[in-house]
Design a protein around this motif. Structure first.
Motif, short mmCIF file in Angstrom:
data_model
loop_
_atom_site.label_atom_id
_atom_site.label_comp_id
_atom_site.label_asym_id
_atom_site.label_seq_id
_atom_site.Cartn_x
_atom_site.Cartn_y
_atom_site.Cartn_z
N GLY A 230 -21.25 0.33 3.58
CA GLY A 230 -20.69 -0.43 4.69
C GLY A 230 -20.23 -1.82 4.30
O GLY A 230 -19.06 -2.18 4.53
N GLU B 196 -16.32 -3.23 4.05
CA GLU B 196 -15.92 -4.39 4.83
C GLU B 196 -15.33 -5.49 3.94
O GLU B 196 -14.31 -6.11 4.29
N GLN C 163 -12.04 -4.04 2.42
CA GLN C 163 -11.14 -3.50 3.44
C GLN C 163 -10.60 -2.12 3.06
O GLN C 163 -9.51 -1.72 3.50
#
Length: 286
Positions: A11, A15, A18
Motif C-alpha cells: 500500500g 501510494e 503512484q
C-alpha cells in the motif's frame, strides 16, 4: 521479479510511486545478504527504496524513532515501517543512485566529514551506550588473545572513562563507510541506520578515514575538515578517533563471530586482519 515480502508494504509503496498495481512496478536488487535485502522499486520516474532487515538489522526502525526523525539527521525520509516477529520492513525515499564507494573522490570524503560534523552537532538527552562496562562485554565476546584483552580492559577502559569526562555522548551511525554515503549529485545522505547508538567517541570518523586511506587518499585533510566543520579540539578528536577505532573493531569482531559467519560466510576471513588492526590501535593508547 519482486521481493516475496512486498505484499506487507504494498500500500505505501503504491501510494509513493503512484503505480496502479504491484505488477506495474519495476524492481532492482541493491543488496541481498542473509540479514539484509534492499530493493529500488520504480514506476516511471517515481521510485522508493524498500528494505527487509533481520538479526542485527531489525533495529533500523527503532533508530529512526529514537534519533533520525527527532534530530532531523541527514537520512532518507521514512515513508512507512512494519515490524514483525523476526524482521523489519521499511519504505524509504530514494536519495540517489551513486554512493561514495562507487565514486570515491577526495571531495566526496571531505563532504562526508562535514556531514558527520552535522550529525555530531545534535545534542542528545540520553546516556552513553558505550561505557567501560560495554567495552568489557565486547572484549569478553571477541576472539582477542589474553594479552590484547588485558590491554583493552585496562588502558582502553581508562581512556574511555576519561573521554566520557571530556565530552558528551552523541549519535554514532555505527557503519559510516562509503557504501552508506549516497549522493543525488547535489547533496549527500547517510543510509543504513540499524547499528546507531550513543557514545562520545568518533568511530564514524575512524571508519571514514580508514576506507579513504585504503584507496589512496590522505587521512589528514579529512580529519582536518571534520575538526574545522565541528569546531572541535584537535587533541580531543585524536582521542575520540583512537577509542572509536577500538569500538568499531570490537563491534565488528563480535558481529562476525556471532552472526556474520552465518549470514555472510566470507566474513570469517576478516577476523585475523581485524585483530591485527585492534592490536595496533590499542598499542597507540600507550
Amino acid at each position: 521479479m519482486l521481493p516475496a515480502w512486498l505484499d506487507v508494504i504494498a500500500g505505501p509503496v503504491l501510494e509513493a510511486t503512484q503505480a496502479p498495481a504491484v505488477g506495474e512496478l519495476k524492481g532492482e536488487v541493491l543488496r541481498e545478504w542473509g540479514s539484509s535485502e534492499v530493493w529500488r522499486l520504480s514506476y516511471g520516474l517515481r521510485c522508493v527504496i524498500v528494505k527487509r532487515g533481520s538479526d542485527a538489522q531489525t533495529s533500523e526502525g527503532a533508530a529512526y524513532r529514537r534519533f533520525v526523525v527527532p534530530l532531523q539527521l541527514p537520512a532518507p525520509r521514512l515513508i512507512h515501517s512494519v515490524e514483525t516477529d523476526d524482521s523489519v520492513l521499511l519504505v524509504l525515499a530514494d536519495v540517489g543512485r551513486v554512493n561514495l564507494e562507487q565514486e570515491p573522490s577526495a571531495s566526496g570524503f571531505l563532504a562526508a566529514a562535514e556531514l558527520l560534523a552535522e550529525v555530531r552537532s545534535k545534542p542528545v538527552d540520553a546516556s552513553s551506550e558505550f561505557t567501560s562496562k560495554q567495552l568489557a562485554e565486547l572484549v569478553r565476546r571477541s576472539p582477542a588473545d589474553p594479552e590484547l584483552a588485558e590491554r583493552l580492559l585496562t588502558v582502553g577502559a581508562a581512556a574511555l572513562d576519561q573521554l566520557h569526562e571530556a565530552t558528551d555522548a552523541r549519535v554514532v551511525h555505527g557503519d559510516y563507510v562509503p557504501k552508506n554515503l549516497v549522493s543525488d549529485g547535489t547533496r549527500w545522505t547517510i543510509v543504513d541506520w540499524p547499528l546507531t547508538y550513543l557514545a562520545p567517541h568518533l568511530s564514524d570518523l575512524y571508519t571514514l578515514v580508514r576506507d579513504a586511506v585504503a584507496i589512496g587518499h590522505q587521512a589528514e585533510p579529512i580529519v582536518a575538515r571534520y575538526i574545522d566543520a565541528a569546531g572541535a579540539d584537535p587533541s580531543l578528536v585524536q582521542r575520540q578517533l583512537s577509542i572509536g577505532g577500538i569500538a568499531f573493531i570490537l563491534r565488528a569482531l563480535t558481529w562476525v563471530v556471532e552472526e556474520g559467519v552465518r549470514t555472510v560466510p566470507s566474513s570469517s576471513e576478516w577476523i585475523n586482519p581485524l585483530l591485527a588492526e585492534l592490536d595496533d590501535v590499542a598499542r597507540g593508547l600507550g
